[in-house]
Design an enzyme around this catalytic site. Structure first.
Site, PDB file in Angstrom:
ATOM      1  N   LYS A 107     -59.425  75.526 -20.584  1.00  0.00           N
ATOM      2  CA  LYS A 107     -58.793  75.236 -21.873  1.00  0.00           C
ATOM      3  C   LYS A 107     -59.467  74.017 -22.505  1.00  0.00           C
ATOM      4  CE  LYS A 107     -55.640  72.848 -23.641  1.00  0.00           C
ATOM      5  NZ  LYS A 107     -56.310  72.586 -24.940  1.00  0.00           N
ATOM      6  N   GLU A 148     -58.984  63.073 -13.871  1.00  0.00           N
ATOM      7  CA  GLU A 148     -59.894  62.030 -14.363  1.00  0.00           C
ATOM      8  C   GLU A 148     -59.248  61.471 -15.622  1.00  0.00           C
ATOM      9  OE1 GLU A 148     -62.549  61.038 -12.911  1.00  0.00           O
ATOM     10  OE2 GLU A 148     -63.365  62.695 -11.750  1.00  0.00           O
ATOM     11  N   CYS A 151     -64.475  57.362 -21.393  1.00  0.00           N
ATOM     12  CA  CYS A 151     -63.523  56.872 -20.384  1.00  0.00           C
ATOM     13  C   CYS A 151     -64.101  55.749 -19.544  1.00  0.00           C
ATOM     14  CB  CYS A 151     -63.084  58.025 -19.499  1.00  0.00           C
ATOM     15  SG  CYS A 151     -64.481  58.861 -18.741  1.00  0.00           S
ATOM     16  N   GLU A 179     -56.264  50.910 -23.249  1.00  0.00           N
ATOM     17  CA  GLU A 179     -57.476  51.669 -23.557  1.00  0.00           C
ATOM     18  C   GLU A 179     -57.464  52.008 -25.048  1.00  0.00           C
ATOM     19  OE1 GLU A 179     -57.842  55.815 -22.299  1.00  0.00           O
ATOM     20  OE2 GLU A 179     -59.859  55.340 -21.597  1.00  0.00           O
TER      21      GLU A 179
END
Ligand code: NAD
Length: 497
Positions: free
Chosen positions: A193, A268, A302, A399
């Site tokens: 997906k 992750e 990331c 973040e």
């Protein structure tokens, strides 16, 4: 659409539709839903794509389940490897098309997209090698079995089954390939997906998978919304494992859902990685290296190194050098060969990043450069550097996923104190250390609580190097041999002979 030149093959693909791939057939979503993908550099429409819902996920999982029990299961390992290598060649033969689609859909500069497409082909070659080396071990049978006579114990490595692969929008093709290559090498069948922001390249990849000769149903691709297709995939009882890359918040919700069924899960997730610059660092390398640790991929990365700890002795020269570097970065459309930084993925992401910048401006931090968004079309934010930050500030703690760097000085030589600063985060994905002193480098690396640390470079990822997070950055390691283990079960067998 941009006026910049596009390969005729890319134009034809954009005009050709982006259906779902289920059981080897390209189909529309069962509910007839579609959505539109936009060029983040211009805001203009790129293409409509079909959206799948829970019933399409059902059909895709059924196709994957049937393929898992079919000829795919009986394929010899060298045949499996041959298919993976054929796919690598297919990716290479369509490299310009895939790279241009990534640029148009995601916004990244073309040179970077071309490098990423090359790495995707390499991933399939690399895991073809591992497919040929799947092997168990023999070990001593238990004493109570041996007491009854001769015995044998060995282990088998078996694919976990049907796997759900859920990926984000920041490096769409790369994220798909880094999950597809090891899961297929392991013998799993999959439902992929893609992210709803970047649905295009996966559909072309689906076509190449068919052309490479993979049996129908081994790879199914369902574009769809996270809260609809994503949740349906995670909850599906016939899915044995979920491999997810994305935000920590969604990762936690997937872990909770998978706990209910004890479905295997690898995650992750986010990062806020530290970069430590010692006073002896070679600034001619550290200035561009640290700047790109933050600004690579518009900071939508990331493993971005966004918390910079610089020794007081080189603090101002480092800041000055990085500010000049940032100010020289040409922002623009990814297809313009001069572009060094493209747009952010969406208006929403641009607003989110500008919200963090406003927060930084309202704090005691010093804005060294950037802090602006472009007027007009495209979701651009200039490369931004805040200095004199402190660890309590939001721009240091959270973040941002945008081109925003937070720099603070240190004066101590005590590596435990420096590491305490670096480790003061819920995340632990990446990091880097800049020094010419090997002893300092090794001792600092051993103190940093992250899954991936580089010295005098940042974010050194490759097919053979394990990558993943400590703490809230996730569970498991992708890439390398460990990436393959995520998709294998070990079965221990004892025979009383
Ligand atoms: P996201 O978590 O919102 O979405 C990621 C994917 O999950 C998308 O395909 C989305 O449709 C799907 N999804 C959303 N909600 C879901 C749900 N409830 N159930 C199942 N699937 C769902 O993340 P994003 O905004 O697309 O990506 C940005 C984040 O990804 C950042 O936090 C970044 O750090 C992280 N990321 C991590 C890595 C890594 O390797 N650790 C790599 C890239 C991005």
């Amino acid at each position: 659409m941009t006026n910049l030149p596009i390969d005729p093959a890319t134009r034809a693909v954009l005009d050709g539709g982006f259906p779902l791939l289920i059981g080897g057939q390209f189909v529309s979503g069962s509910a007839g839903q579609s959505a539109t993908s936009f060029d983040p550099a211009t805001g203009e429409k790129l293409a409509d794509f079909d959206l799948g819902d829970a019933s399409d996920i059902d059909a895709a999982v059924a196709a994957a389940k049937s393929a898992f029990g079919g000829p795919w299961r009986k394929l010899q390992l060298n045949e499996r490897a041959r298919l993976l290598r054929a796919l690598a060649r297919g990716i290479e033969a369509n490299a310009q098309l895939l790279a241009e689609l990534e640029v148009l859909d995601n916004g990244m500069p073309l040179m970077l997209a071309q490098m990423i497409v090359g790495n995707c082909a390499q991933l399939f070659d690399y895991y073809a090698g591992w497919a040929e080396r799947i092997e168990g071990t023999t070990t001593e049978p238990p004493p109570h079995v041996q007491e009854q006579g001769e015995a044998l114990t060995y282990t088998l490595k078996e694919p976990v089954g049907v796997v759900g692969l859920i990926v984000p929008w920041n490096v769409p093709l790369s994220m798909a390939c880094l999950k597809l290559a090891p899961s297929l090498a392991a013998g799993c069948t999959v439902v992929l997906k893609p992210a709803e922001e970047t649905p295009l390249s996966a559909v072309v990849l689906g076509r190449l998978i068919g052309e490479a000769g993979f049996p129908d149903g081994v790879v199914n691709i369902v574009n769809g919304r996270g809260e609809e297709a994503g949740t349906a995939l995670v909850a599906h009882p016939d899915v044995a494992k979920i491999s997810f890359t994305g935000s920590t918040a969604v990762g936690k919700s997937i872990a909770r859902e998978c706990a209910g069924s004890m479905k295997k899960v690898s995650l992750e997730l986010g990062g806020k990685s530290p970069v430590v610059v010692f006073p002896d660092a070679d600034l001619s390398k550290a200035v561009p290296g640290v700047a790109m640790a933050t600004f690579f991929l518009q900071g939508q990365n990331c493993m971005a190194g966004t918390r910079i700890f610089a020794h007081r002795d080189i603090y101002e020269p480092l800041l000055e050098g990085m500010a000049a570097f940032a100010e020289n970065m040409k922002l623009g459309h990814g297809l313009d060969p001069e572009t060094m930084q493209g747009p952010l993925i969406s208006k929403r992401q641009q607003e989110r990043v500008m919200g963090f910048i406003a927060d930084g401006k309202n704090s005691d931090a010093r804005l060294v450069t950037g802090g602006t968004e472009w007027d007009g079309k495209g979701n651009f934010v200039s490369p931004t550097i805040f200095a004199d930050v402190d660890p309590s500030m939001r721009i240091v703690r959270e973040e941002i996923f945008g081109p925003v760097m937070a720099v603070q000085p240190f004066e101590t030589d005590d590596l435990d104190e420096i590491a305490a600063l670096a480790n003061d985060s819920p995340y632990g994905l990446s990091g880097s250390v800049w020094t010419r002193d090997l002893s300092i480098a090794h001792r600092t690396v051993s103190r940093i609580r992250s899954g991936h640390v580089s010295v005098n470079c940042h974010g050194a990822v490759a097919a053979n190097i394990p990558f993943g997070g400590y703490r809230e950055s996730g569970w498991g390691r992708e890439f390398g041999r460990e990436g393959m283990e995520l998709y294998l079960e070990t079965k221990a067998v004892t025979l009383a002979l």
